[in-house]
Design an enzyme around this catalytic site. Structure first.
Site, PDB file in Angstrom:
ATOM      1  N   CYS A 111       0.805  -1.227   0.000  1.00 46.15           N
ATOM      2  CA  CYS A 111       0.000   0.000   0.000  1.00 46.15           C
ATOM      3  C   CYS A 111       0.836   1.275   0.000  1.00 46.15           C
ATOM      4  CB  CYS A 111      -0.941   0.004   1.196  1.00 46.15           C
ATOM      5  SG  CYS A 111      -1.980  -1.436   1.219  1.00 46.15           S
ATOM      6  N   HIS A 247      -3.668   6.991   3.615  1.00 46.66           N
ATOM      7  CA  HIS A 247      -4.022   5.702   3.014  1.00 46.66           C
ATOM      8  C   HIS A 247      -5.385   5.288   3.562  1.00 46.66           C
ATOM      9  CE1 HIS A 247      -4.110   1.711   1.616  1.00 46.66           C
ATOM     10  NE2 HIS A 247      -3.676   1.116   2.712  1.00 46.66           N
ATOM     11  N   ASN A 277     -10.375  -0.228   0.653  1.00 47.83           N
ATOM     12  CA  ASN A 277      -8.908  -0.146   0.659  1.00 47.83           C
ATOM     13  C   ASN A 277      -8.400  -0.599  -0.713  1.00 47.83           C
ATOM     14  OD1 ASN A 277      -6.178  -0.480   0.954  1.00 47.83           O
ATOM     15  ND2 ASN A 277      -6.285  -1.669   2.856  1.00 47.83           N
TER      16      ASN A 277
HETATM   17  N1  ACO Z   1     -18.202  -9.383   9.599  1.00 45.18           N
HETATM   18  C1  ACO Z   1     -18.596  -9.732  10.851  1.00 45.18           C
HETATM   19  N2  ACO Z   1     -17.736 -10.120  11.800  1.00 45.18           N
HETATM   20  C2  ACO Z   1     -16.436 -10.168  11.484  1.00 45.18           C
HETATM   21  C3  ACO Z   1     -15.950  -9.827  10.211  1.00 45.18           C
HETATM   22  C4  ACO Z   1     -16.905  -9.432   9.238  1.00 45.18           C
HETATM   23  N3  ACO Z   1     -16.552  -9.063   7.988  1.00 45.18           N
HETATM   24  N4  ACO Z   1     -14.599  -9.964  10.196  1.00 45.18           N
HETATM   25  C5  ACO Z   1     -14.251 -10.372  11.423  1.00 45.18           C
HETATM   26  N5  ACO Z   1     -15.349 -10.494  12.214  1.00 45.18           N
HETATM   27  C6  ACO Z   1     -15.433 -10.906  13.599  1.00 45.18           C
HETATM   28  C7  ACO Z   1     -14.243 -11.701  14.042  1.00 45.18           C
HETATM   29  O1  ACO Z   1     -14.386 -13.072  13.699  1.00 45.18           O
HETATM   30  C8  ACO Z   1     -14.275 -11.495  15.547  1.00 45.18           C
HETATM   31  O2  ACO Z   1     -15.251 -12.346  16.093  1.00 45.18           O
HETATM   32  P1  ACO Z   1     -15.015 -13.031  17.527  1.00 45.18           P
HETATM   33  O3  ACO Z   1     -14.911 -11.895  18.503  1.00 45.18           O
HETATM   34  O4  ACO Z   1     -16.247 -13.864  17.689  1.00 45.18           O
HETATM   35  O5  ACO Z   1     -13.747 -13.818  17.401  1.00 45.18           O
HETATM   36  C9  ACO Z   1     -14.803 -10.061  15.683  1.00 45.18           C
HETATM   37  O6  ACO Z   1     -15.431  -9.751  14.428  1.00 45.18           O
HETATM   38  C10 ACO Z   1     -13.715  -9.047  15.957  1.00 45.18           C
HETATM   39  O7  ACO Z   1     -12.652  -9.276  15.062  1.00 45.18           O
HETATM   40  P2  ACO Z   1     -11.345  -8.389  15.068  1.00 45.18           P
HETATM   41  O8  ACO Z   1     -10.398  -8.913  14.034  1.00 45.18           O
HETATM   42  O9  ACO Z   1     -10.842  -8.255  16.472  1.00 45.18           O
HETATM   43  O10 ACO Z   1     -11.955  -6.990  14.595  1.00 45.18           O
HETATM   44  P3  ACO Z   1     -11.251  -5.588  14.520  1.00 45.18           P
HETATM   45  O11 ACO Z   1     -12.012  -4.607  15.292  1.00 45.18           O
HETATM   46  O12 ACO Z   1      -9.763  -5.678  14.752  1.00 45.18           O
HETATM   47  O13 ACO Z   1     -11.448  -5.217  12.992  1.00 45.18           O
HETATM   48  C11 ACO Z   1     -10.215  -5.172  10.942  1.00 45.18           C
HETATM   49  C12 ACO Z   1     -10.884  -6.040  12.001  1.00 45.18           C
HETATM   50  C13 ACO Z   1     -11.262  -4.294  10.311  1.00 45.18           C
HETATM   51  C14 ACO Z   1      -9.568  -6.068   9.904  1.00 45.18           C
HETATM   52  C15 ACO Z   1      -9.138  -4.277  11.642  1.00 45.18           C
HETATM   53  O14 ACO Z   1      -8.314  -5.067  12.457  1.00 45.18           O
HETATM   54  C16 ACO Z   1      -8.286  -3.543  10.653  1.00 45.18           C
HETATM   55  O15 ACO Z   1      -8.744  -2.725   9.899  1.00 45.18           O
HETATM   56  N6  ACO Z   1      -6.977  -3.788  10.694  1.00 45.18           N
HETATM   57  C17 ACO Z   1      -6.075  -3.123   9.782  1.00 45.18           C
HETATM   58  C18 ACO Z   1      -6.094  -3.882   8.501  1.00 45.18           C
HETATM   59  C19 ACO Z   1      -5.455  -3.116   7.397  1.00 45.18           C
HETATM   60  O16 ACO Z   1      -5.308  -1.923   7.459  1.00 45.18           O
HETATM   61  N7  ACO Z   1      -5.088  -3.862   6.385  1.00 45.18           N
HETATM   62  C20 ACO Z   1      -4.613  -3.316   5.198  1.00 45.18           C
HETATM   63  C21 ACO Z   1      -3.188  -2.940   5.273  1.00 45.18           C
HETATM   64  S1  ACO Z   1      -2.702  -2.204   3.799  1.00 45.18           S
HETATM   65  C22 ACO Z   1      -2.049  -3.366   2.729  1.00 45.18           C
HETATM   66  O17 ACO Z   1      -0.869  -3.572   2.705  1.00 45.18           O
HETATM   67  C23 ACO Z   1      -2.943  -4.100   1.801  1.00 45.18           C
END
Ligand code: ACO
Length: 320
Positions: A111, A247, A277
């Site tokens: 990214c 980003h 994203n």
């Molecule tokens: N819908 C419903 N529930 C979901 C989903 C979904 N799409 N995805 C995950 N969950 C659930 C999980 O299973 C978990 O359930 P549990 O508590 O029963 O185990 C719960 O939601 C919480 O999951 P977390 O992973 O803790 O959720 P979080 O608040 O951290 O959000 C997210 C997840 C959105 C991925 C966040 O961590 C994030 O944005 N991280 C950064 C990711 C990022 O920026 N990536 C791109 C980098 S750039 C690149 O190089 C491509």
């Protein structure tokens, strides 16, 4: 000699996938996606390639800059989803645009690819090696995402953004700051490559792997640091910034950085709701949206920042 942005452009596929569409494919809800990420919809390719999107963005930027193929002295493309392993995406774009002879290459920094590309191009222009440089960030991550994994498929979209840099006596790109730390390589990656023989990819079993929670924390920390570094290098304070162009990975990460900069959200360019994203395309597309909407005016100072798999992170301070 400096470089300045002479024109911007973007290209998105027509096909739009909403959160409601995703509710039918995986166990998720529009509410979860919106509140955890800020995303409502994303554009997803339907037959187009990264090259198609890069070409569209590049043509728009060249038109905005008022230049033709014969003017371009350098092409740099940031992408991790190129059409081919080689020739590199820069050369493939060069052929599409009927440009001949100038250096053309691609940079694979996930990214942060566009920020890396902008930094390289800025240095070429400052050195007098190119009068005009075409800098593109384009990605079709939808091709390497597992559409049955709710943890990743809701996040990503496809697109490309571009700028034309031109040599100028006035400073446009004020500074760029690039970092990487391969120790974080397992936080966010795509395993297939020449070394793996592409076996799992061929079997349709290879996808983007992400430890979302950890990526979130490292992103907030590294971006916090680079914001300070960028202001300090330019002897500027937070109040000197007119715009933040972050980003577009997660609205909560963007909010955290805006808070750190005391930046009201009206001064933060947001496209995540409509684009998701788009990896390396997100910053140049957000820039183009804001320029074409008339928000960003000549003379405004903007901070561009990004982070991505590698781990890579970077920033650019730019007077538009
Ligand atoms: N819908 C419903 N529930 C979901 C989903 C979904 N799409 N995805 C995950 N969950 C659930 C999980 O299973 C978990 O359930 P549990 O508590 O029963 O185990 C719960 O939601 C919480 O999951 P977390 O992973 O803790 O959720 P979080 O608040 O951290 O959000 C997210 C997840 C959105 C991925 C966040 O961590 C994030 O944005 N991280 C950064 C990711 C990022 O920026 N990536 C791109 C980098 S750039 C690149 O190089 C491509």
């Amino acid at each position: 000699m400096y470089s300045r942005i002479a024109g911007t452009g973007r290209c998105l596929p027509d096909n739009i996938v909403t959160n409601a569409d995703l509710e039918k494919r995986v166990d998720t809800t529009d509410e979860w996606i919106r509140t955890r990420t800020g995303i409502r919809r994303r554009h997803i390719v339907d037959g187009e390639t990264t090259g198609d999107l890069c070409e569209g963005a590049a043509r728009a930027a060249m038109e905005a800059a008022g230049i033709g193929p014969e003017d371009v002295g350098l092409i740099v493309v940031g992408t991790t989803t190129p059409d081919q392993v080689f020739p590199n995406m820069g050369c493939l774009l060069q052929a599409r645009l009927d440009i001949h002879g100038c250096p053309a290459f691609s940079i694979e920094a996930a990214c942060t690819g566009f920020i890396y590309a902008l930094s390289m191009a800025d240095q070429f222009v400052r050195d007098g090696k190119a009068k005009y440089a075409l800098v593109v960030g384009g990605e079709t991550l939808s091709n390497i995402v597992d559409w049955s994994d709710r943890g990743t498929c809701v996040l990503f979209g496809d697109g490309a953004g571009a700028v034309v840099l031109e040599a100028s006596e006035e400073a446009g790109i004020l500074s760029t700051h690039l970092h990487a730390d391969g120790a974080y390589k397992d936080l966010l990656y795509f395993p297939s490559g020449v070394g793996s023989g592409f076996d799992r990819l061929r079997e349709g079993k290879d996808f983007v792997q992400m430890r979302g929670n950890e990526v979130f924390k490292v992103a907030v920390n590294t971006l916090g640091g680079i914001v300070e570094e960028t202001l300090e290098a330019n002897k500027m304070t937070k109040s000197d910034l007119d715009w933040l162009i972050p980003h577009q990975a997660n609205i909560r990460i963007i909010n955290a950085i805006a808070r750190k900069l005391n930046m009201p959200m009206e001064r933060v360019i947001l496209t995540i709701e409509d684009h998701g994203n788009t990896s390396t395309a997100s910053v140049p597309m957000a820039l183009d949206v804001a320029v074409r909407d008339g928000k960003i005016q000549r003379g405004d100072v903007m901070l561009l920042e990004a982070f991505g798999g590698g781990f890579t992170w970077g920033s650019a301070l730019v007077r538009y």
